[in-house]
Design a protein around this motif. Structure first.
Motif, PDB file in Angstrom:
ATOM      1  N   ARG A   1       0.853  -1.192   0.000  1.00 36.84           N
ATOM      2  CA  ARG A   1       0.000   0.000   0.000  1.00 36.84           C
ATOM      3  C   ARG A   1       0.887   1.239   0.000  1.00 36.84           C
ATOM      4  O   ARG A   1       1.821   1.337   0.809  1.00 36.84           O
ATOM      5  CB  ARG A   1      -0.914   0.007   1.217  1.00 36.84           C
ATOM      6  N   THR A   2       0.596   2.168  -0.886  1.00 40.62           N
ATOM      7  CA  THR A   2       1.369   3.404  -0.960  1.00 40.62           C
ATOM      8  C   THR A   2       0.474   4.591  -0.645  1.00 40.62           C
ATOM      9  O   THR A   2      -0.743   4.535  -0.857  1.00 40.62           O
ATOM     10  CB  THR A   2       1.994   3.585  -2.354  1.00 40.62           C
ATOM     11  N   ALA A   3       1.072   5.651  -0.146  1.00 34.99           N
ATOM     12  CA  ALA A   3       0.294   6.847   0.206  1.00 34.99           C
ATOM     13  C   ALA A   3       1.113   8.089  -0.089  1.00 34.99           C
ATOM     14  O   ALA A   3       2.348   8.071  -0.057  1.00 34.99           O
ATOM     15  CB  ALA A   3      -0.110   6.820   1.676  1.00 34.99           C
ATOM     16  N   LEU A   4       0.413   9.156  -0.363  1.00 39.26           N
ATOM     17  CA  LEU A   4       1.007  10.462  -0.643  1.00 39.26           C
ATOM     18  C   LEU A   4       0.578  11.420   0.459  1.00 39.26           C
ATOM     19  O   LEU A   4      -0.608  11.521   0.763  1.00 39.26           O
ATOM     20  CB  LEU A   4       0.515  10.973  -1.997  1.00 39.26           C
ATOM     21  N   LEU A   5       1.532  12.098   1.066  1.00 38.60           N
ATOM     22  CA  LEU A   5       1.202  13.029   2.150  1.00 38.60           C
ATOM     23  C   LEU A   5       1.895  14.358   1.911  1.00 38.60           C
ATOM     24  O   LEU A   5       3.123  14.418   1.791  1.00 38.60           O
ATOM     25  CB  LEU A   5       1.637  12.450   3.501  1.00 38.60           C
TER      26      LEU A   5
END
Length: 681
Positions: free
Chosen positions: A102-106
Motif C-alpha cells: 500500500r502506498t500513500a502520498l502526504l
C-alpha cells in the motif's frame, strides 16, 4: 535469500525489472547504488549517495526499499517530484516486483482543499467575477475528488489568490472542532499514510513537523525504519527555513482581520473587538514604518538590538507594542473560548505572536543569525546556520533515543524491530565537488555517514561541449547582459529555439530577457521568448517541451532560481544552455555572511571553503539541465571568463561533467551548425 542478493537478481539482465520493462537495461552504476542501499537497510546507519544524471537513482533506492519488507518513508524536494514518484515510478515498480504494498502520498495542509473554508468563501459576496467563476469550478471539483489534492485541479495557478481562501493553515485550522472534521482531506491523507507501507512526503513537510510536531509526521516517523531523502541537496536550505523563528507583520494584520470578523459575528458586545484589532493593525504598521523606505527584497542585517539603519529605541518600542497588542487580544479571546473553536485558535495565534515578539526583542541565539526581509510587509527571521545540530539530536538519533520516543504516551507504536537501527539514505545528482562530499555532509551533520559516488553513464565528451566565450564583458560591466542576450539569440536563431538561459539574479533575468526578445523580433524569427514570472512554472515547462512538436514555434526560456534544477527537457527540446555568470552566493546575504564568518573563526577560508563549493554545486546543477538521456546532444555556454582566467576556475571546471571544450567562436559556430543540421535531418 539476503536482501542484497534479491536486489542484484532484480537488476540483472534476466531479472524482474528487465521482464517488466522492455526498455530496462542493466547499468553497473545503478546496481552498485542499489546494493549499497540494500546493505544500509539491512545493517542500519546513514548512506549518502551522489548519483550522476542517468544513473537511475529512483529505481536504485526504491527496489531495495520495496523488497525489504520494511515500512518506508520517501521524501522529495518538491510537490511536483512527489506527484511523479507516487503517480508514475512507485506504481510501475510495485507491479513489476509483484508486491502487495500500500502506498500513500502526504503533503502539507496547504496542498489540500479545506471544505470548511470553501464553505466560508462560498458565502463571501465580495469576490470579483473572475474569482467567483474560479471558486465555482473548485466547488464542482470538490464533489468528485477523493483526495482533495489541489494538484488534481487542472488550470489552477499555484500563484492564484484563491488558494489561501480554500486551504487551511496551522493558524486557522479548527482541528477536531471543525464541522467538516470527518470529511477533512488532510486527515484522510494522514490516516492513509499511517496505514501504508510506503509513504511519499516532501522535505518541507518533514522539517515543518520537526518545528511544530503537528503535521502527522510525529505519528508516522516512529513506525518507519527506512527513510530516504531524494534530491537531498536541498535539505539544508529547506531545514533552516523551518528550524528558526519567524515573525511577519502580515501575520499580525491577518490576525487582526480574523479576530475582528469572528468577534463581530459570534461574540459581539463581549469585548471591544474593533479596538483589539486596531491595536494589532497599528502595531504592525508602526513596526513596518521603523525601517523606512527600502528596495523590495532588501535584507537588513540585524546583529545588535535593531536592524542596520533602524533606531534601536524605536525598534524595541515597536516590538513591545506588538507584544502588548497581542496580549490584549489574548485577554479578549480568553473570555470567549467556550463560544466557538475559532476563538481558541485565535488565542493560540495571538499567543504565538506575543511570544515571538518577546523573543525577537531579546538577544539573538549564539548559533543563529538574524535579519529582516523588507517588502510591503516585514518578515523578521532568526535562523540557524545549518541543520547539523537538529539532524544529530532530532533526526539521526541512537536506537535508545528512538525507542524512548516511540514509547512516549500518545505516540504511535513502533512497528519495526527495535533491535535493528534505522536506515537513512540521502541521495541526489549533486552533493558536492570533492570525494568526501563535505558540501553536503557537514551542514547536515552526516560526517560519519557512508559516502558513495556513482558517475553518470553518459558519454559527455561525445554528447556535449562547453564554451566560455572570449573576449567577453566581465559580469560587473554594464554591457554584460546585452552580450549574453546576443549570444543566446544567435544560438536560438540557429537552432530554431531549443535554448535555456539561466541567470543568477532577477535583475539580470529581466535585462537579458528584454534584450533577447528585441533581437529575435528584429530578426523576425519564429521563436517565442518565455520568461520566468510571466507564466506559472509548470506552464512554462510544458510550452518549452512542446516547442519541438510539428506546427509549434520554437522557444527560448529565460529563467533564474528554481529553473537551475528540477527542469527536465530531454531530447531535442533543449540543445543550448547559456549561463550568464558563475553562481557565487550573494555576499550581502546575512546567512551567507554568518556562515563565512563562522568558517573564518575556525581558521578556514570563507571563499575557498564556502563560496567556491556553493558555486560549484549550483553550476553543476545548471549544467545538468542539458543532457538528460544517452541520445541527447547539446552545448553549454558559461558567459563568465573567470571560469578560465582565475585560479579557482579549475575547481569549478572540475565540478562540471567532462564535456569537450570549444576554444574559439568558430568552434562554437561549427558546433551550432552541427546541432542544427542534425535537427533538420
Amino acid at each position: 535469500m539476503s536482501l542484497q542478493a534479491e536486489v542484484e537478481a532484480a537488476f540483472g539482465a534476466e531479472g524482474l525489472l528487465s521482464r517488466a520493462a522492455p526498455q530496462f537495461r542493466e547499468r553497473e552504476g545503478q546496481t552498485r547504488m542499489a546494493l549499497a542501499v540494500a546493505q544500509t537497510i539491512e545493517q542500519g546507519g546513514a548512506l549518502v549517495v551522489e548519483a550522476g544524471t542517468g544513473v537511475g537513482k529512483t529505481f536504485s533506492y526504491l527496489v531495495p526499499a520495496l523488497l525489504s519488507g520494511e515500512r518506508v518513508l520517501v521524501s522529495t524536494a518538491t510537490k511536483a517530484l512527489q506527484d511523479q514518484l507516487f503517480g508514475r515510478d512507485l506504481p510501475r515498480l510495485v507491479e513489476a516486483l509483484g508486491l502487495p504494498l500500500r502506498t500513500a502520498l502526504l503533503k502539507g495542509r496547504g496542498s489540500y482543499l479545506c471544505l470548511h473554508r470553501l464553505g466560508l468563501a462560498r458565502h463571501d459576496a465580495g469576490h470579483e467575477p473572475m474569482a467567483a467563476r474560479a471558486l465555482a469550478k473548485v466547488e464542482r471539483w470538490s464533489h468528485s475528488t477523493r483526495s482533495g489534492d489541489l494538484a488534481e485541479l487542472p488550470g489552477l495557478d499555484e500563484r492564484s489568490p484563491l488558494i489561501p481562501l480554500i486551504t487551511s493553515t496551522r493558524e486557522n485550522c479548527l482541528g477536531a472542532q471543525c464541522p467538516q472534521f470527518k470529511a477533512c482531506h488532510v486527515n484522510l491523507a494522514r490516516r492513509e499514510a499511517l496505514a501504508a507501507d510506503v509513504v511519499v512526503i516532501n522535505h518541507h513537510l518533514f522539517f515543518a513537523d520537526l518545528a511544530v510536531r503537528e503535521t502527522g509526521m510525529a505519528e508516522l516517523l516512529p513506525t518507519v525504519r527506512v527513510v530516504i531523502f531524494d534530491e537531498a541537496h536541498q535539505l539544508n536550505e529547506t531545514g533552516v527555513q523551518f528550524l528558526g523563528l519567524q515573525l511577519g507583520t502580515g501575520q499580525v494584520l491577518d490576525l487582526a482581520h480574523d479576530l475582528l470578523a469572528a468577534g463581530l459575528q459570534q461574540a459581539r458586545g463581549l469585548a471591544d473587538w474593533q479596538q483589539a484589532a486596531a491595536d494589532l493593525d497599528r502595531a504592525a504598521r508602526e513596526l513596518r514604518l521603523c525601517v523606512g523606505k527600502q528596495w523590495p527584497g532588501t535584507k537588513l542585517r540585524w546583529a545588535g538590538s535593531a536592524p542596520e539603519g533602524v533606531a534601536p529605541a524605536q525598534w524595541q518600542s515597536g516590538l513591545d507594542a506588538l507584544q502588548q497588542a497581542a496580549e490584549t487580544a489574548m485577554a479578549a479571546l480568553a473570555m470567549c473560548s467556550e463560544i466557538a473553536p475559532d476563538f481558541v485558535r485565535l488565542h493560540e495565534r495571538a499567543q504565538r505572536l506575543a511570544e515571538r515578539a518577546q523573543r525577537m526583542a531579546a538577544a539573538c541565539a549564539h548559533d543563529a543569525v538574524r535579519w529582516v526581509d523588507v517588502g510591503t510587509q516585514l518578515r523578521l527571521v532568526e535562523s540557524p546556520l545549518d541543520i547539523a545540530e537538529a539532524m544529530r539530536t532530532r533526526v539521526l538519533r541512537t536506537r535508545q533515543q528512538v525507542d524512548a520516543q516511540d514509547d512516549e504516551p500518545g505516540s504511535a507504536p513502533a512497528t519495526h524491530d527495535p533491535e535493528r537501527p534505522r536506515a537513512w539514505v540521502f541521495t541526489s545528482a549533486t552533493l558536492g565537488a570533492e570525494p568526501a562530499l563535505r558540501w553536503f555532509t557537514e551542514p547536515c551533520g552526516l560526517q560519519d555517514a557512508t559516502v558513495l559516488r556513482v558517475a553518470s553513464p553518459f558519454d559527455y565528451a561525445q554528447q556535449a561541449a562547453l564554451y566560455v566565450p572570449q573576449p567577453f564583458a566581465r559580469p560587473n560591466e554594464a554591457s554584460h547582459g546585452a552580450e549574453v542576450a546576443a549570444l543566446a539569440a544567435k544560438g536560438a536563431l540557429r537552432l530554431g529555439g531549443r535554448t535555456l538561459v539561466l541567470t543568477t539574479t532577477l535583475r539580470a533575468l529581466r535585462t537579458i530577457a528584454d534584450a533577447v526578445r528585441q533581437r529575435l523580433q528584429a530578426a523576425q524569427g519564429p521563436i517565442d521568448v518565455l520568461v520566468q514570472g510571466e507564466l506559472p512554472k509548470r506552464m512554462l515547462m510544458e510550452r518549452f517541451r512542446a516547442a519541438v512538436e510539428p506546427g509549434q514555434r520554437g522557444c527560448v526560456l529565460v529563467a533564474s532560481a528554481s529553473f537551475w534544477e528540477g527542469f527536465d527537457a530531454p531530447g531535442e527540446a533543449l540543445q543550448l544552455v547559456v549561463i550568464d555568470k558563475l553562481p557565487f552566493p550573494p555576499p550581502g546575504d546575512p546567512l551567507v555572511e554568518a556562515r563565512t564568518q563562522r568558517l573564518e573563526a575556525q581558521g578556514r577560508s570563507g571563499f575557498a571553503d564556502f563560496s567556491i563549493p556553493e558555486a560549484a554545486v549550483a553550476l553543476k546543477q545548471g549544467a545538468g539541465r542539458l543532457i538528460r538521456r544517452e541520445s541527447d546532444r547539446g552545448l553549454l555556454v558559461v558567459c563568465d571568463t573567470r571560469l578560465v582566467q582565475m585560479g579557482y576556475g579549475r575547481r569549478l571546471l572540475a565540478a562540471l561533467p567532462p564535456m569537450r571544450r570549444l576554444e574559439t567562436a568558430d568552434d562554437f559556430d561549427e558546433a551550432l551548425a552541427s546541432l542544427a543540421s542534425d535537427g533538420a535531418a
